[in-house]
Design an enzyme around this catalytic site. Structure first.
Site, short mmCIF file in Angstrom:
data_model
loop_
_atom_site.label_atom_id
_atom_site.label_comp_id
_atom_site.label_asym_id
_atom_site.label_seq_id
_atom_site.Cartn_x
_atom_site.Cartn_y
_atom_site.Cartn_z
N GLY A 48 0.80 -1.22 0.00
CA GLY A 48 0.00 0.00 0.00
C GLY A 48 0.83 1.27 0.00
CG HIS A 51 5.54 4.94 -5.05
ND1 HIS A 51 6.05 4.22 -6.11
CD2 HIS A 51 6.04 4.36 -3.93
CE1 HIS A 51 6.84 3.27 -5.66
NE2 HIS A 51 6.84 3.31 -4.34
CG HIS A 54 3.35 0.72 -5.49
ND1 HIS A 54 3.56 1.76 -4.63
CD2 HIS A 54 3.92 -0.37 -4.92
CE1 HIS A 54 4.23 1.32 -3.57
NE2 HIS A 54 4.47 0.04 -3.72
CD GLN A 165 16.17 -4.43 -11.41
OE1 GLN A 165 15.55 -5.47 -11.63
NE2 GLN A 165 17.46 -4.43 -11.10
CG ASP A 167 12.16 -3.76 -3.22
OD1 ASP A 167 12.84 -3.35 -2.27
OD2 ASP A 167 11.06 -3.26 -3.52
CD GLN A 170 10.20 -7.91 -2.65
OE1 GLN A 170 10.10 -7.84 -1.44
NE2 GLN A 170 9.50 -7.14 -3.46
CG MET A 201 9.05 7.44 -7.32
SD MET A 201 7.50 7.47 -8.22
CE MET A 201 7.72 9.00 -9.13
CB SER A 202 10.90 4.26 -1.55
OG SER A 202 10.67 3.67 -0.29
O1 PAF Z 1 7.76 -5.24 -2.25
C1 PAF Z 1 6.86 -5.18 -1.37
O2 PAF Z 1 6.12 -4.21 -1.26
C2 PAF Z 1 6.68 -6.36 -0.42
O3 PAF Z 1 7.91 -6.92 -0.08
C3 PAF Z 1 5.72 -7.43 -0.96
C4 PAF Z 1 6.27 -8.10 -2.20
C5 PAF Z 1 4.38 -6.81 -1.26
C6 PAF Z 1 5.51 -8.52 0.10
O4 PAF Z 1 4.96 -8.00 1.26
#
Ligand code: PAF
Length: 300
Positions: A48, A51, A54, A165, A167, A170, A201-202
């Site tokens: 949530g 920005h 997303h 990208q 993250d 991740q 952006m974060s």
């Molecule tokens: O990147 C994120 O916002 C989170 O790590 C994710 C992938 C939604 C998991 O909670």
């Protein structure tokens, strides 16, 4: 504003054209009916406080699928002790307005008890990839991410899932989990979305005051320097890493967690000259805010 849809099962709300689902069972039912009708489900997991980065993921998922689902869930298990779980920014109504404007079909927004039923003891953990870089500084972080993403995949049953990208580690960890557990979900990656001055952006950028915001640009400057060195023919990873580190430390206000030049899939350091794509990853703290950023050298 959201409202309840009286003809539907409890836990389903709707805006004018977007469903909001709170229960895993309902989400699975909805996903199964779309799958049965032959629709491709595209999924964007988020915590949530959305920005443009997303929304790029949403646009990517929409281009590649028939039904787009975005999850909003601030996942407690990926925050370590002393991290920012309690103050993590939240604005569900604003998120829904943004999602509706980009054409999202379903928002999956479960509560904590729904995702982590009382007494649960199950974790999903990717080994190796997860104890370097971010994992070295946040030892339980990726276990929380892979556990929640596995649960979300199980609920949403997507064909494709989009991640940012920014993250980069991740992305590598989720790709590995998806492959190892044969989820059958395609992982799509959208480029880092930056502010005009280059700051990645974060949702955490909202923590920065004016001065910190300015100092934080050292991260982007350091990555630009890495790209310039690489374009000029520099291929020594340790040299690039040192220059990146110096550039960040020059700001004086940033406390460095790490800088690294690694293989983008294995997150292992480059030994010898860079001869393929190399991820330059940085993490630093400014005040009480921790920021990460990266760039890929030699990307086609
Ligand atoms: O990147 C994120 O916002 C989170 O790590 C994710 C992938 C939604 C998991 O909670």
């Amino acid at each position: 504003m959201t409202r309840s849809l009286s003809c539907c099962v409890t836990w389903v709300e709707t805006t004018d054209r977007m469903h909001i689902i709170r229960s895993i069972e309902e989400m699975q039912r909805e996903a199964n009916s779309h799958r049965a009708a032959g629709a491709v489900i595209g999924f964007v997991p988020t915590m949530g406080f959305l920005h443009e980065g997303h929304l790029d993921l949403l646009r990517l998922a929409r281009r590649r699928s028939d039904v787009t689902v975005c999850s909003i869930f601030v996942n407690p298990t990926q925050f370590g002790e002393g991290e920012d779980l309690a103050r993590y920014p939240r604005d569900f109504d604003r998120d829904c307005r943004l999602l509706e404007a980009v054409g999202c079909d379903i928002v999956f927004a479960p509560g904590v008890e729904e995702m982590y039923p009382e007494g649960d003891t199950t974790w999903v953990q990717v080994e190796g990839l997860t104890n370097v870089l971010e994992g070295a500084f946040r030892p339980t972080h990726f276990r929380g991410v892979t556990t929640v993403v596995a649960k979300l995949f199980h609920a949403v049953r997507p064909h494709l899932a989009a991640f940012g990208q920014k993250d980069a580690q991740q992305v590598a960890v989720i790709r590995r989990m998806t492959r190892d557990l044969r989820f059958g979900v395609e992982i799509a990656v959208a480029p880092i979305r930056r502010e005009k001055d280059g700051l990645a952006m974060s949702s955490r950028n909202t923590y920065l005051d004016k001065d910190e915001r300015k100092e934080a640009l050292a991260l982007y400057r350091s990555l630009q320097t890495a790209q310039r060195l690489f374009s000029g023919g520099e291929r020594r990873p340790e040299f690039i890493q040192r220059v990146v580190e110096e550039e960040i430390l020059r700001s004086g206000a940033m406390k460095l967690d790490y800088t690294a030049v690694v293989h983008p899939d294995s997150m292992q350091p480059y030994e010898g000259a860079i001869d393929g794509p190399a991820l330059v990853a940085v993490a630093a703290r400014i005040g009480s805010t921790r920021l990460i950023d990266n760039t890929v050298l030699g990307e086609e």
